[in-house]
Design a protein around this motif. Sequence first.
Motif, PDB file in Angstrom:
ATOM      1  N   GLY A 105       0.790  -1.232   0.000  1.00  0.00           N
ATOM      2  CA  GLY A 105       0.000   0.000   0.000  1.00  0.00           C
ATOM      3  C   GLY A 105       0.822   1.280   0.000  1.00  0.00           C
ATOM      4  N   SER A 106       2.145   1.172   0.089  1.00  0.00           N
ATOM      5  CA  SER A 106       2.961   2.389   0.158  1.00  0.00           C
ATOM      6  C   SER A 106       3.084   3.070  -1.202  1.00  0.00           C
ATOM      7  CB  SER A 106       4.353   2.067   0.723  1.00  0.00           C
ATOM      8  OG  SER A 106       4.988   1.086  -0.082  1.00  0.00           O
ATOM      9  N   CYS A 107       2.782   2.344  -2.266  1.00  0.00           N
ATOM     10  CA  CYS A 107       2.816   2.937  -3.607  1.00  0.00           C
ATOM     11  C   CYS A 107       1.957   2.087  -4.527  1.00  0.00           C
ATOM     12  CB  CYS A 107       4.243   3.000  -4.144  1.00  0.00           C
ATOM     13  SG  CYS A 107       5.010   1.389  -4.340  1.00  0.00           S
ATOM     14  N   PHE A 108       1.754   2.599  -5.727  1.00  0.00           N
ATOM     15  CA  PHE A 108       0.885   1.893  -6.661  1.00  0.00           C
ATOM     16  C   PHE A 108       1.491   0.567  -7.121  1.00  0.00           C
ATOM     17  CE2 PHE A 108      -1.037   0.812 -10.636  1.00  0.00           C
ATOM     18  CZ  PHE A 108      -2.370   1.102 -10.422  1.00  0.00           C
ATOM     19  N   GLY A 109       2.757   0.609  -7.512  1.00  0.00           N
ATOM     20  CA  GLY A 109       3.387  -0.574  -8.105  1.00  0.00           C
ATOM     21  C   GLY A 109       3.653  -1.665  -7.079  1.00  0.00           C
ATOM     22  N   ASN A 110       3.723  -2.907  -7.577  1.00  0.00           N
ATOM     23  CA  ASN A 110       4.077  -4.034  -6.713  1.00  0.00           C
ATOM     24  C   ASN A 110       5.582  -4.253  -6.751  1.00  0.00           C
ATOM     25  OD1 ASN A 110       1.301  -4.526  -6.436  1.00  0.00           O
ATOM     26  ND2 ASN A 110       1.304  -5.754  -8.320  1.00  0.00           N
ATOM     27  N   LEU A 111       6.068  -4.967  -5.756  1.00  0.00           N
ATOM     28  CA  LEU A 111       7.462  -5.406  -5.804  1.00  0.00           C
ATOM     29  C   LEU A 111       7.459  -6.848  -6.307  1.00  0.00           C
ATOM     30  CD1 LEU A 111      10.469  -4.895  -5.140  1.00  0.00           C
ATOM     31  CD2 LEU A 111      10.021  -5.953  -2.909  1.00  0.00           C
ATOM     32  N   GLN A 112       8.261  -7.088  -7.330  1.00  0.00           N
ATOM     33  CA  GLN A 112       8.361  -8.469  -7.824  1.00  0.00           C
ATOM     34  C   GLN A 112       9.364  -9.242  -6.980  1.00  0.00           C
ATOM     35  OE1 GLN A 112       8.083  -9.676 -12.004  1.00  0.00           O
ATOM     36  NE2 GLN A 112      10.239 -10.180 -11.828  1.00  0.00           N
ATOM     37  N   VAL A 113       8.874 -10.323  -6.390  1.00  0.00           N
ATOM     38  CA  VAL A 113       9.737 -11.193  -5.593  1.00  0.00           C
ATOM     39  C   VAL A 113      10.045 -12.433  -6.431  1.00  0.00           C
ATOM     40  CG1 VAL A 113       9.823 -12.675  -3.549  1.00  0.00           C
ATOM     41  CG2 VAL A 113       8.805 -10.380  -3.384  1.00  0.00           C
ATOM     42  N   VAL A 114      11.320 -12.771  -6.514  1.00  0.00           N
ATOM     43  CA  VAL A 114      11.688 -13.997  -7.222  1.00  0.00           C
ATOM     44  C   VAL A 114      11.988 -15.056  -6.162  1.00  0.00           C
ATOM     45  CG1 VAL A 114      13.211 -15.040  -8.940  1.00  0.00           C
ATOM     46  CG2 VAL A 114      12.689 -12.589  -9.055  1.00  0.00           C
ATOM     47  N   ALA A 115      11.150 -16.102  -6.126  1.00  0.00           N
ATOM     48  CA  ALA A 115      11.301 -17.156  -5.115  1.00  0.00           C
ATOM     49  C   ALA A 115      11.816 -18.421  -5.795  1.00  0.00           C
ATOM     50  CB  ALA A 115       9.958 -17.412  -4.432  1.00  0.00           C
ATOM     51  N   ASN A 116      13.036 -18.796  -5.462  1.00  0.00           N
ATOM     52  CA  ASN A 116      13.643 -19.962  -6.100  1.00  0.00           C
ATOM     53  C   ASN A 116      13.128 -21.275  -5.506  1.00  0.00           C
ATOM     54  OD1 ASN A 116      15.314 -19.167  -8.235  1.00  0.00           O
ATOM     55  ND2 ASN A 116      16.714 -18.224  -6.741  1.00  0.00           N
ATOM     56  N   GLY A 117      13.188 -22.309  -6.339  1.00  0.00           N
ATOM     57  CA  GLY A 117      12.708 -23.624  -5.929  1.00  0.00           C
ATOM     58  C   GLY A 117      13.468 -24.219  -4.767  1.00  0.00           C
ATOM     59  N   ASP A 118      14.653 -23.673  -4.448  1.00  0.00           N
ATOM     60  CA  ASP A 118      15.407 -24.250  -3.330  1.00  0.00           C
ATOM     61  C   ASP A 118      15.050 -23.651  -1.964  1.00  0.00           C
ATOM     62  OD1 ASP A 118      16.560 -21.806  -3.627  1.00  0.00           O
ATOM     63  OD2 ASP A 118      18.505 -22.556  -4.358  1.00  0.00           O
ATOM     64  N   LEU A 119      14.054 -22.740  -1.927  1.00  0.00           N
ATOM     65  CA  LEU A 119      13.594 -22.244  -0.612  1.00  0.00           C
ATOM     66  C   LEU A 119      12.999 -23.423   0.170  1.00  0.00           C
ATOM     67  CD1 LEU A 119      11.803 -18.903  -1.644  1.00  0.00           C
ATOM     68  CD2 LEU A 119      13.943 -19.135  -0.355  1.00  0.00           C
ATOM     69  N   VAL A 120      13.255 -23.473   1.471  1.00  0.00           N
ATOM     70  CA  VAL A 120      12.847 -24.653   2.248  1.00  0.00           C
ATOM     71  C   VAL A 120      11.340 -24.927   2.172  1.00  0.00           C
ATOM     72  CG1 VAL A 120      14.750 -24.737   3.899  1.00  0.00           C
ATOM     73  CG2 VAL A 120      12.788 -23.229   4.353  1.00  0.00           C
ATOM     74  N   ASN A 121      10.543 -23.859   2.092  1.00  0.00           N
ATOM     75  CA  ASN A 121       9.084 -24.048   2.082  1.00  0.00           C
ATOM     76  C   ASN A 121       8.502 -23.874   0.679  1.00  0.00           C
ATOM     77  OD1 ASN A 121       9.629 -21.348   1.895  1.00  0.00           O
ATOM     78  ND2 ASN A 121       7.994 -20.692   3.293  1.00  0.00           N
ATOM     79  N   TYR A 122       9.355 -24.052  -0.366  1.00  0.00           N
ATOM     80  CA  TYR A 122       8.887 -23.760  -1.734  1.00  0.00           C
ATOM     81  C   TYR A 122       7.658 -24.589  -2.133  1.00  0.00           C
ATOM     82  CZ  TYR A 122       8.800 -22.712  -6.689  1.00  0.00           C
ATOM     83  OH  TYR A 122       8.402 -22.297  -7.932  1.00  0.00           O
ATOM     84  N   ALA A 123       7.754 -25.888  -2.048  1.00  0.00           N
ATOM     85  CA  ALA A 123       6.639 -26.738  -2.488  1.00  0.00           C
ATOM     86  C   ALA A 123       5.462 -26.665  -1.517  1.00  0.00           C
ATOM     87  CB  ALA A 123       7.119 -28.178  -2.636  1.00  0.00           C
ATOM     88  N   ASP A 124       5.769 -26.626  -0.217  1.00  0.00           N
ATOM     89  CA  ASP A 124       4.709 -26.667   0.796  1.00  0.00           C
ATOM     90  C   ASP A 124       3.934 -25.372   0.912  1.00  0.00           C
ATOM     91  OD1 ASP A 124       5.359 -29.176   1.380  1.00  0.00           O
ATOM     92  OD2 ASP A 124       6.438 -28.724   3.258  1.00  0.00           O
TER      93      ASP A 124
END
Length: 463
Positions: A43-62
């Motif tokens: 809500g701090s601005c109009f645009g979103n922040l794009q987050v790149v979440a890699n498959g090796d994050l511990v909770n990626y699949a779950d």
Amino acid sequence: MKWISVSSARQESSIDQAVEVRGWVRTRRDSKAGFSFIEVNDGSCFGNLQVVANGDLVNYADEVQKLTAGCSVVVSGKLVASPAAGQATELQADSVRVIGWCDPDSYPLQKKRHSFEKLREWAHLRGRTNTLGAVMRLRNQICDSIHRFFQEQGFIYLQTPIITASDCEGAGEMFRVTTLNLDKLTGSGRPVDHGQDFFGKPAFLTVSGQLEAETYASALSRVYTFGPTFRAENSNTSRHLAEFWMVEPEVAFFDLSDNMRLAEAFLKRVLSDCLNHCDEDLQFFNQHIRKGLIDQLTAVHDQPFSHMSYTEAVEVLQRSDQAFEYPVEWGTDLQAEHERYLTEQHVNGPLILTDYPASIKPFYMRLSDDERTVAAMDVLVPGVGEIIGGSQREDRLETLLGRMAAGGLSEADYWWYVDLRRFGSVPHAGFGLGLERAVQYLTGMANIRDVIPFPRFPGNAEF
Ligand code: 4AD
Ligand code: MG
């Protein structure tokens, strides 16, 4: 880890920083290459922040792959330059923590597009949409500019009462405030004993802080009020609310011309602040809500406002070839259709109308030498119509008493107001700007119910 806003995270200057961002998921896209893009907004601005979440994050699949619109997340990682168009940065996540899940089957905002009418039913959630978020940031900018403008000009911010016994506008559109038990009163057939009520007399929610502001202008010279006002007018229009915010400056040793100059400088300041500080939000309104908005606002800032007397306006309207629903005649109040014709077709910009017939304006406006008109001014703008109403005030004791008597107001009820004309009376003037009308003007939003967080109108006090 440093918690920063999405707005800061989107700045090019933030590249290479390790940060934490907290917000709500707008969308998630999974790439075949085994990672996901999550659009996060706080809500701090109009645009979103794009987050790149890699498959090796511990909770990626779950967890990450189960994120849907509305889930709240805390993401930490490193901000890098984004190869994608339309954004300077993106966040390479080291960790995506899910704070609150959001069931996609029952979340109303899951579907992309909803009408503004539908969104009003979810006023508790609609601040998460692009449009309402942008509206509220612009509204905030306007409020900030209002205070800055008046403070810089030496005005004192005055808090006038919300509960009052006087009807400033004399239109009888007031909400009653009482502690009497209405259930017992109805059907009793007996007249109400106001002496038994909390204040010992009838009390109401204020329609305007002007009369009280006049008393302090007669002491501090320049004051302004800025707060909620209430009108029980049963008008189901796109420009009326039962509860709205009004800013009301009041200045001693001021006449109608001074007042008009102040109103113009004030509106231009609010306008330029919005143009300077709300570019991203205005670009959105310009593209999706009202085409040409930015050019229109920029042009307004660079030109003097047009001026016209009520009498001239009536002549213009009578000469025009428009088929108006309501006929125009000297002495009748102008309807929205007339105001919009004048400001949109005739001058195509802001227009200050002055010198209205005394018979259609409140008792406090200064009677002119012709004794038929008063020193009133309304500022009309394209797309909205009346945005400001104001006047020079009647500062002569006898004339004021005459106007009050003619309007059926008793001197006993307004003794304190009349006193100002007895003790060091001075010419003075002021005006009221409806905050929501200003937000409509600066965003191009068609309905006033969509520029206040929780609109109050006939039949609706939900939330
Ligand atoms: O023209 P109005 O009724 O003027 C006054 O109340 C004066 N006492 C102000 C003053 O001189 N200090 O209201 C002022 C402005 C209007 O121009 C309009 O922008 C807004 O308040 N307004 C409303 N906005 C939303 N819903 C309503 N029901 C409104 N009624 C007035
Ligand atoms: Mg008015």
